[in-house]
Design an enzyme around this catalytic site. Sequence first.
Site, PDB file in Angstrom:
ATOM      1  N   ASP A  24      76.610  21.563  78.143  1.00  0.00           N
ATOM      2  CA  ASP A  24      75.711  21.212  79.228  1.00  0.00           C
ATOM      3  C   ASP A  24      76.341  21.670  80.537  1.00  0.00           C
ATOM      4  OD1 ASP A  24      74.017  18.178  80.349  1.00  0.00           O
ATOM      5  OD2 ASP A  24      73.479  20.276  80.449  1.00  0.00           O
ATOM      6  N   ASP A  55      71.310  22.064  86.766  1.00  0.00           N
ATOM      7  CA  ASP A  55      70.029  21.475  87.196  1.00  0.00           C
ATOM      8  C   ASP A  55      70.270  20.087  87.749  1.00  0.00           C
ATOM      9  OD1 ASP A  55      70.788  20.294  84.762  1.00  0.00           O
ATOM     10  OD2 ASP A  55      68.704  19.800  84.259  1.00  0.00           O
ATOM     11  N   ASP A  94      69.913  16.769  70.830  1.00  0.00           N
ATOM     12  CA  ASP A  94      71.279  16.232  70.790  1.00  0.00           C
ATOM     13  C   ASP A  94      71.221  14.771  71.199  1.00  0.00           C
ATOM     14  OD1 ASP A  94      71.039  16.907  73.850  1.00  0.00           O
ATOM     15  OD2 ASP A  94      72.710  15.508  73.585  1.00  0.00           O
ATOM     16  N   CYS A 139      71.926   7.716  49.745  1.00  0.00           N
ATOM     17  CA  CYS A 139      72.729   8.573  50.622  1.00  0.00           C
ATOM     18  C   CYS A 139      73.972   9.060  49.869  1.00  0.00           C
ATOM     19  CB  CYS A 139      73.145   7.790  51.869  1.00  0.00           C
ATOM     20  SG  CYS A 139      74.126   8.781  53.015  1.00  0.00           S
ATOM     21  N   CYS A 161      76.703  10.440  51.419  1.00  0.00           N
ATOM     22  CA  CYS A 161      77.860  10.559  52.327  1.00  0.00           C
ATOM     23  C   CYS A 161      79.036   9.767  51.763  1.00  0.00           C
ATOM     24  CB  CYS A 161      77.497  10.057  53.721  1.00  0.00           C
ATOM     25  SG  CYS A 161      77.655   8.271  53.931  1.00  0.00           S
ATOM     26  N   CYS A 198      78.633   5.861  51.742  1.00  0.00           N
ATOM     27  CA  CYS A 198      77.688   5.316  50.751  1.00  0.00           C
ATOM     28  C   CYS A 198      78.136   5.611  49.324  1.00  0.00           C
ATOM     29  CB  CYS A 198      76.298   5.896  50.993  1.00  0.00           C
ATOM     30  SG  CYS A 198      75.592   5.347  52.555  1.00  0.00           S
ATOM     31  N   HIS A 225      78.488   8.562  58.223  1.00  0.00           N
ATOM     32  CA  HIS A 225      77.187   8.238  57.614  1.00  0.00           C
ATOM     33  C   HIS A 225      76.033   8.543  58.567  1.00  0.00           C
ATOM     34  CE1 HIS A 225      73.842   6.208  55.675  1.00  0.00           C
ATOM     35  NE2 HIS A 225      73.597   5.693  56.872  1.00  0.00           N
TER      36      HIS A 225
HETATM   37  N1  LIG Z   1      67.879  12.831  77.961  1.00  0.00           N
HETATM   38  C1  LIG Z   1      68.466  12.809  79.249  1.00  0.00           C
HETATM   39  C2  LIG Z   1      69.178  14.051  79.612  1.00  0.00           C
HETATM   40  C3  LIG Z   1      70.441  14.322  79.057  1.00  0.00           C
HETATM   41  C4  LIG Z   1      71.135  15.449  79.443  1.00  0.00           C
HETATM   42  C5  LIG Z   1      72.493  15.717  78.834  1.00  0.00           C
HETATM   43  S1  LIG Z   1      72.316  16.551  77.266  1.00  0.00           S
HETATM   44  C6  LIG Z   1      73.944  16.916  76.851  1.00  0.00           C
HETATM   45  C7  LIG Z   1      74.922  15.954  76.859  1.00  0.00           C
HETATM   46  C8  LIG Z   1      76.222  16.291  76.513  1.00  0.00           C
HETATM   47  C9  LIG Z   1      76.543  17.588  76.156  1.00  0.00           C
HETATM   48  C10 LIG Z   1      75.542  18.560  76.156  1.00  0.00           C
HETATM   49  C11 LIG Z   1      74.242  18.224  76.491  1.00  0.00           C
HETATM   50  C12 LIG Z   1      70.583  16.342  80.397  1.00  0.00           C
HETATM   51  N2  LIG Z   1      71.288  17.440  80.793  1.00  0.00           N
HETATM   52  C13 LIG Z   1      70.745  18.256  81.729  1.00  0.00           C
HETATM   53  N3  LIG Z   1      71.450  19.328  82.145  1.00  0.00           N
HETATM   54  N4  LIG Z   1      69.520  18.056  82.272  1.00  0.00           N
HETATM   55  C14 LIG Z   1      68.765  16.988  81.921  1.00  0.00           C
HETATM   56  O1  LIG Z   1      67.638  16.827  82.432  1.00  0.00           O
HETATM   57  C15 LIG Z   1      69.301  16.063  80.940  1.00  0.00           C
HETATM   58  C16 LIG Z   1      68.592  14.920  80.531  1.00  0.00           C
END
Ligand SMILES: NCc1cc(CSc2ccccc2)c2nc(N)[nH]c(=O)c2c1
Length: 373
Positions: free
Chosen positions: A93, A147, A267, A305, A307, A310, A336
């Site tokens: 991210d 962002d 994720d 399951c 895993c 389990c 799990h």
């Molecule tokens: N669901 C809320 C959420 C979570 C993440 C984090 S997702 C994540 C977390 C850890 C590692 C990689 C991705 C977000 N990241 C960005 N850049 N923009 C968002 O609007 C946003 C909204």
Amino acid sequence: MTDRFSFDLKATDGKARTGVINTPRGEVRTPAFMPVGTAATVKAMMPESVRATGADILLGNTYHLMLRPTAERIDRLGGLHKFMNWKRPILTDSGGFQVMSLAGLRKLTEKGVTFKSHIDGSKHELTPERSMEIQRLLGSDIVMCFDECPALPSDRDRIAESMRLSMRWAERSRDAFGDRPGHALFGIMQGGLEPDLREESAEALKQIGFEGYAVGGLAVGEGQEAMFSCLDYAPEFLPKDKPRYLMGVGKPDDIVGAVARGIDMMDCVLPSRSGRTGQVFTRYSVVNIKNARHADDPRPLDEHCTCPACSNYSRAYLHHVFRSNEMISGMLLTWHNLHYFQEIMQGMREAISKGTFAQWQAQFHAQREQGDI
Ligand SMILES: NCc1cc(CSc2ccccc2)c2nc(N)[nH]c(=O)c2c1
């Protein structure tokens, strides 16, 4: 193997899609669930165990890694894949979301965000350019645009202003990313729960052009019904031939509902974080292993399951090691939960390929109505 990044859409069933993302470090089967490895580890798991659950890709966190051990140190040591012994694709991210949720003394300007580390109070700055540099130093295969994710509920003007800032940052992210064959830059759609702002964001991102597109700004407190209402239209604004990533989602029924609405990648920290707090996801319900009712129960968590938890341990044992705060508790329950989330993804990939997604979804929900075995 390939030296390029590409997405092959294999089949659709209604709005649900299944395909393969091809990267130089391996394939990612979609719909995909991506375990979160925030500080260069999926907590309580060895990388080979994460792979054994069925994960093709995992996530790293720019915010955490830039603070500790720093992107420059990871680069000097050969990059994040070598550092954490994960040879397959990594998505990172861009850091902005975590800054707004974790850091202190934040100051947001057109340029970017300045903030104080939640670890030692040191001052830092994140801009689109710095975020691209950090993610390049980490060596991640899929890079996210820098962002701003507004907290919900927010008024429409605030959401519009934030989205338009994110679109200007998306352009700067694209320019700073440069030409990196085999690596991908994903744009992030914002716009809250406003259809016209979501469409404006999607159009802006398509004008810039990205290898994949994320739906950001959801699962930030709006609730599942409002999130699904937005997902009833937002994914369709994005290109059909590129992966669509819903960020930070979610519970099993969130994931199934998102795939049914055209999402390819998700994720969430839920399966790993819950594993450490004794919350276990099974096909029937959520089980809290701390509950005394498990103390003498010789049965596995989930008899279907496969895993290690389990296959080899009773609920009584898992109850005991959780209550005793033993490390094996977090290891087994995390394994799990991740295994179960990947089993859901595999089930959906197969069902979409066979054109039986509706039947699969009906059974998924029917089993959960039964409650715990
Ligand atoms: N669901 C809320 C959420 C979570 C993440 C984090 S997702 C994540 C977390 C850890 C590692 C990689 C991705 C977000 N990241 C960005 N850049 N923009 C968002 O609007 C946003 C909204």
